[in-house]
Write an enzyme that holds these catalytic residues in place. Structure first.
Site, PDB file in Angstrom:
ATOM      1  N   CYS A 272      -8.863  -2.942  25.106  1.00  0.00           N
ATOM      2  CA  CYS A 272      -9.977  -2.485  26.189  1.00  0.00           C
ATOM      3  C   CYS A 272     -11.123  -2.075  25.343  1.00  0.00           C
ATOM      4  O   CYS A 272     -12.226  -2.345  25.735  1.00  0.00           O
ATOM      5  CB  CYS A 272      -9.414  -1.391  26.762  1.00  0.00           C
ATOM      6  SG  CYS A 272     -10.508  -0.623  28.091  1.00  0.00           S
TER       7      CYS A 272
ATOM      8  N   SER B  44       0.886  -1.068  -0.023  1.00  0.00           N
ATOM      9  CA  SER B  44      -0.025  -0.054   0.109  1.00  0.00           C
ATOM     10  C   SER B  44       0.916   1.123   0.050  1.00  0.00           C
ATOM     11  O   SER B  44       1.875   1.259   0.685  1.00  0.00           O
ATOM     12  CB  SER B  44      -0.910   0.125   1.336  1.00  0.00           C
ATOM     13  OG  SER B  44      -2.225  -0.426   1.083  1.00  0.00           O
TER      14      SER B  44
END
Lengths: 321, 386
Positions: B327, B202
């Site tokens: 988280c 990319s």
């Protein structure tokens, strides 16, 4: 999905100023010791909750006046993200000046509410709600230590969704009263599953005792049984042949023919005869593409028989004509 | 506040020279290169030039193909899904080998093929965070059609032994794909020295713009297109070519190769300076031996300091880094790399990645060192475990 869901990635920009401020400058962090307790004439309580391997832990310190049960001072230590730190800081603040019993009633929803800038604007994004649950659990832990009782005695009714504190009873009632058929509907009615999504199905952020998919399946099955008393299983063999035919036709129409029609097939009831040991032999003929299909002898018959036994009577045995 | 960007494995600043190279193709030379008229004609030499830069960049042979597409995610999907339609679907070869370290675009397209009866082996990294050629060899069966292993890891910067893996694949007659997104611009990538069959990249990872990438296909290897309906890229990828993007990627590749020595010396020196300073803090773990890593990356675990909390503090000071801490994600996947190298469970949520580029300055690194030590001190004061 929709316009606001296609970009994604938002997290911190959804924190309230209060959350950001308390993450940067927590007011109540620190340790309390026996010396501090002696000075204040109170009893020191230290409670731990969580595990670092799960991503957050909190240690809550209280100094409680043994005469009045009033919490004179509260501090904390925390390993966790910004939400966990801010929520714990707010929770510690909310404990101060309350009796232990009053403090034990504080929930993570109260903490989240206190962290809002605007009354109607959540303080943290949905996926961060679970980070405040620890703040609630540690109060329960501290209370049990202070009272010298098992924490289980303080547990609330079965909680399905910790983030929104929705009980099993609430979820079951919502399904029954509103005739809910999908998990999305349960979330719309109860908020259960709207936040960290752990309680929707196994494999989420944390393991849960109850999952919405299971509750929904169970309650739906109960509702279906109650709605179709004609199909009460034990009575089936006592029904007249006409009523037996009607019950089987109804089950074929509702549960079986639509499924077979998707593959271009169909099924007809040919006869009902008594079998051994009180069983009922249901003679079936396949139509359309099911006819002559090898799968229809094994797979489809299993499906049809299982469905009829579940919906009509466990005495039914399928026979392909 | 001056900001400092140390998240170059996520994306990079566009080099101003790259921006200058693509600029004329917006308002002046905006023709469709497939048109017959002068607007189309005038564009084509620049596309040929970009191709030269890209072929030179990875040392591809003239008979090989480099298909210009939108990003490495597209390239990786083209390879994995293309393999299904080309080979896996109709033959007894129904097995793909990949690794647990891959980008989700590899993992999820493999998962998707599993629902279509393809067997997939996801190799776990060893205690050094590596995938060895021996591990690949051990997983190859006579049903294996494809091996897909990244050239360098995004999280740790560890460079995988892709040359040895390529030799194993050659020997066993199995095709090899490598996701080289994190390698190009940081280390030498040469498809003649390392005989891979497919390679994806990319532009935005090496100072090109977002939204353009490349898929290298070795000469003689067949692969059906993912996007059908046009003669572009020799029919291998339909859709009007992103002319400014392709020109920019060519320029970015040329500049990246010119700077490889700089990456190895100067970027590495700054990374090592940062890493040495981090290691002076007590209870700090850096994943992977530094000589085995891309020169710009350090993945650090600091006991008692939760990853997202550290990222927060750094961001408050204008420093951008990233964390593998899960988280906020909907699934509880602590960093697989920390688990793999056998770090204790307490460290699972402490991983933070700092990734430099050739635009990173010494002052930035000095300020980062100062800021991290301050943040660690603050968060450890707060922390239950410190």
């Amino acid at each position: 999905m929709g316009k606001s869901d296609l970009i994604g990635g938002e997290l911190w920009e959804q924190y309230s100023n209060k959350v950001a401020d308390r993450m940067n400058n927590p007011r109540h962090f620190g340790v309390l010791t026996e010396d501090d307790a002696k000075q204040l004439g109170g009893r020191l309580v230290i409670a731990d909750e969580g595990a670092e391997s799960c991503g957050d832990t909190v240690r809550l310190f209280w100094i409680v006046d043994p005469e009045t049960d009033i919490i004179k001072k509260a501090t904390f230590k925390s390993f966790g993200c910004g939400t966990a730190i801010a929520a714990t800081d707010m929770m510690a603040e909310m404990c101060i000046g309350k009796t232990v019993d009053e403090a034990a009633k504080i929930t993570n929803l109260d903490v989240e509410h206190a962290l809002r800038d605007e009354e109607d604007q959540a303080a943290v994004p949905p996926q961060k709600m679970h980070c405040s649950v620890m703040a609630y659990e540690v109060i329960k832990r501290a209370t049990s230590i202070y009272r010298g009782v098992d924490i289980a005695t303080l547990a609330e009714a079965d909680i399905v969704c910790e983030c929104a504190r929705v009980t099993l009873q609430t979820v079951e009632d919502a399904i029954r009263i509103n005739d809910l058929k999908t998990v999305e509907e349960i979330t719309d009615y109860t908020k259960a599953g709207a936040f960290c999504k752990s309680c929707i199905q196994p494999g989420g952020h944390e393991k849960r005792e109850h999952y919405l998919v299971d509750i929904l399946a169970r309650v739906r099955a109960e509702i279906e049984r109650e709605r179709n008393p004609d199909q009460v299983q034990s009575d089936f063999t006592k029904l007249s042949v006409v009523k037996q035919i009607k019950a089987i036709e109804a089950a074929l129409d509702e549960h079986i023919r639509p499924a077979l029609a998707r593959d271009g097939g169909g099924i007809e009831l040919e006869d009902i005869t008594p079998g051994e040991d009180g069983t009922v032999l249901v003679h079936l003929a396949y139509q359309g593409s099911c006819k002559g299909c090898a799968g229809s002898l094994a797979g489809t018959l299993t499906f049809v028989e299982r469905t009829l036994r579940q919906e009509v009577s466990d005495k039914i045995r399928g026979v392909v004509v | 506040m001056e900001r400092i960007y140390l998240d170059n494995n996520a994306t990079t600043i566009v080099d101003p020279a790259v921006r200058d190279a693509m600029e004329p193709f917006f308002c002046h030379m905006y023709g469709n290169p497939n048109s017959l008229h002068s607007f189309g004609i005038e564009v084509r030499p620049y596309l040929h030039q970009a191709m030269e830069q890209l072929y030179t960049g990875i040392n591809a042979a003239d008979d090989d193909d480099i298909v210009i597409n939108s990003c490495a995610t597209e390239g990786n999907n083209t390879v994995i899904l293309g393999f299904y339609f080309n080979l896996l679907k109709d033959t007894r070869k129904k097995h793909i080998i990949t690794t647990q370290l891959e980008h989700p675009c590899i993992r999820e397209s493999c998962r998707y093929l599993e629902t279509h009866g393809v067997k997939v082996t996801y190799l776990a990294p060893d205690r050094d965070g590596m995938i060895t050629a021996e591990a690949v060899r051990g997983a190859i069966t006579d049903q294996t059609a494809l091996v897909s292993v990244m050239w360098a890891n995004n999280e740790t910067g560890l460079i995988l032994p892709i040359k040895e893996i390529a030799e194993v694949c050659r020997e066993r007659g199995v095709y090899l794909h490598t996701d080289a997104v994190q390698a190009i611009g940081k280390i030498k990538v040469d498809v003649q020295e390392v005989p891979v069959d497919f390679l994806t990249f990319s532009a935005h990872k090496f100072h090109g713009p977002k939204g353009v990438g490349g898929l290298y296909i070795r000469n003689g290897v067949s692969l059906p297109p993912l996007l059908h309906g046009g003669e572009q890229m020799g029919g291998r990828r339909a859709g009007t070519v992103d002319v400014p993007g392709m020109v920019a990627m060519g320029k970015a590749m040329e500049l990246a190769n010119q700077h490889l020595a700089f990456e190895q010396t100067e970027v590495r020196r700054l990374r090592d300076k940062l890493e040495d300073a981090l290691l002076k803090i007590d209870d700090v773990l850096v994943v992977g031996r530094r000589e085995l890593r891309t020169p710009n990356t350090v993945y650090v675990s600091i006991r008692g300091v939760e990853g997202e909390a550290l990222i927060w503090d750094l961001n408050q000071n204008g420093i951008a880094a990233s964390t593998g801490s899960a988280c906020a994600s909907e699934s509880l996947e602590a960093s697989p790399i920390l688990t793999a190298i056998g770090a204790d469970k307490e460290l699972a949520h402490t991983g933070v990645r700092l990734s430099l580029s050739r635009f990173t300055t010494e002052q930035e690194i000095d300020f980062t060192i100062y800021t991290i030590s301050k943040a660690v001190m603050r968060l450890r004061q707060l922390s239950t475990s410190y």
